[in-house]
Design an enzyme around this catalytic site. Structure first.
Site, short mmCIF file in Angstrom:
data_model
loop_
_atom_site.label_atom_id
_atom_site.label_comp_id
_atom_site.label_asym_id
_atom_site.label_seq_id
_atom_site.Cartn_x
_atom_site.Cartn_y
_atom_site.Cartn_z
N ARG A 1 0.86 -1.18 0.00
CA ARG A 1 0.00 0.00 0.00
C ARG A 1 0.89 1.23 0.00
NH1 ARG A 1 -5.30 -0.12 1.76
NH2 ARG A 1 -5.12 1.98 2.61
N HIS B 1 12.77 -2.46 -1.75
CA HIS B 1 12.20 -2.58 -3.08
C HIS B 1 13.10 -3.45 -3.95
CE1 HIS B 1 9.75 -1.51 -6.47
NE2 HIS B 1 10.86 -1.37 -7.16
C1 GAR Z 1 10.07 -8.10 -1.47
O1 GAR Z 1 10.78 -8.62 -2.58
C2 GAR Z 1 10.02 -6.59 -1.54
O2 GAR Z 1 11.16 -6.04 -2.13
C3 GAR Z 1 8.80 -6.38 -2.39
O3 GAR Z 1 7.89 -7.32 -1.94
C4 GAR Z 1 8.60 -8.49 -1.56
C5 GAR Z 1 8.06 -8.99 -0.24
O4 GAR Z 1 8.59 -10.25 0.06
N1 GAR Z 1 8.30 -5.04 -2.23
C6 GAR Z 1 7.83 -4.31 -3.25
O5 GAR Z 1 7.72 -4.72 -4.39
C7 GAR Z 1 7.43 -2.89 -2.87
N2 GAR Z 1 7.17 -2.09 -4.01
P1 GAR Z 1 8.39 -10.88 1.50
O6 GAR Z 1 6.91 -10.76 1.84
O7 GAR Z 1 8.81 -12.31 1.35
O8 GAR Z 1 9.26 -10.13 2.45
#
Ligand code: GAR
Length: 208
Positions: free
Chosen positions: A92, A110
């Site tokens: 979000r 990110h």
């Molecule tokens: C991670 O790779 C993070 O970099 C990405 O969501 C994933 C969550 O993984 N975030 C984004 O894309 C934000 N724009 P996780 O739930 O296994 O930590």
């Protein structure tokens, strides 16, 4: 002892990496005191439970607007005297009110080398673009989408046979090292922010 809130929408592997870093003493003088999700089925909540960390769900549908959602979240986090808000796959965009409530005290990770490929599909977008190098970024959160001051970045090479899944897996492994490191730097007061630049003591980055 700094109190950290981790906000996660999904699997929570970054949450796990942060909890392990705290439990093993790689991050000292900080505890994750609450895990919050906007998704009641998020595996991050199960991970929190396994580590005996309290958790809470804030459902989007229960609030008429993004502003009222974030207002409730701010009140909750302030009541818990949270020092640092860690977004770990929290899908979000936070409101300006939220950012103002925790100035330079909200971090995000990110899965690309920002400012390239912001948004929800960082890995897929980088692969589709055909970049040869990508990586991950830990940054402070400002009002924009993935635009705040960069704390740490780490790069990796894209392989000829990479798929979104294979690339994502290698980026995740980098994230699990980088995010605890960034939190540790913050906890130890090693990050100086001027404008949109974060200055770290060179020996503190420990990055090749
Ligand atoms: C991670 O790779 C993070 O970099 C990405 O969501 C994933 C969550 O993984 N975030 C984004 O894309 C934000 N724009 P996780 O739930 O296994 O930590």
């Amino acid at each position: 002892m700094y109190k950290i809130a981790v906000l996660a929408s999904g699997n929570g592997s970054n949450l796990e990496a942060i909890l392990e870093a705290i439990e093993s003493g790689r991050i000292q003088n900080a505890r994750v005191t609450i895990v919050i999700s906007d998704q009641e089925k998020a595996y991050a909540l199960t991970r929190a439970q396994k580590h005996r960390i309290p958790s809470a769900v804030f459902r989007k549908a229960e609030y008429p607007s993004r502003e009222s959602y974030d207002r409730a979240l701010i009140n909750y986090l302030q009541a818990k005297q949270i020092d640092l808000v860690v977004l770990a796959g929290f899908m979000r965009l936070v409101t300006p009110d939220f950012v103002a409530a925790f100035p330079n005290r909200i971090m995000n990770i990110h899965p690309s080398l920002l400012p390239a490929f912001p948004g929800r599909r960082g890995v897929a977008d980088a692969l589709a673009y055909g970049v040869k190098v990508t990586g991950c970024t830990v940054h402070f959160v400002d009002e924009g989408m993935d635009t705040g001051p960069i704390i740490l970045q780490k790069a990796l090479a894209v392989r000829e046979d990479d798929t979104v899944a294979s690339l994502q897996e290698r980026i995740h492994r980098l994230e699990h090292v980088l995010y605890p490191k960034a939190i540790d730097l913050w906890v130890r007061g090693k990050i100086k922010i001027e404008g949109r630049r974060c200055y770290l003591e060179p020996e503190e980055t420990g990055l090749a």
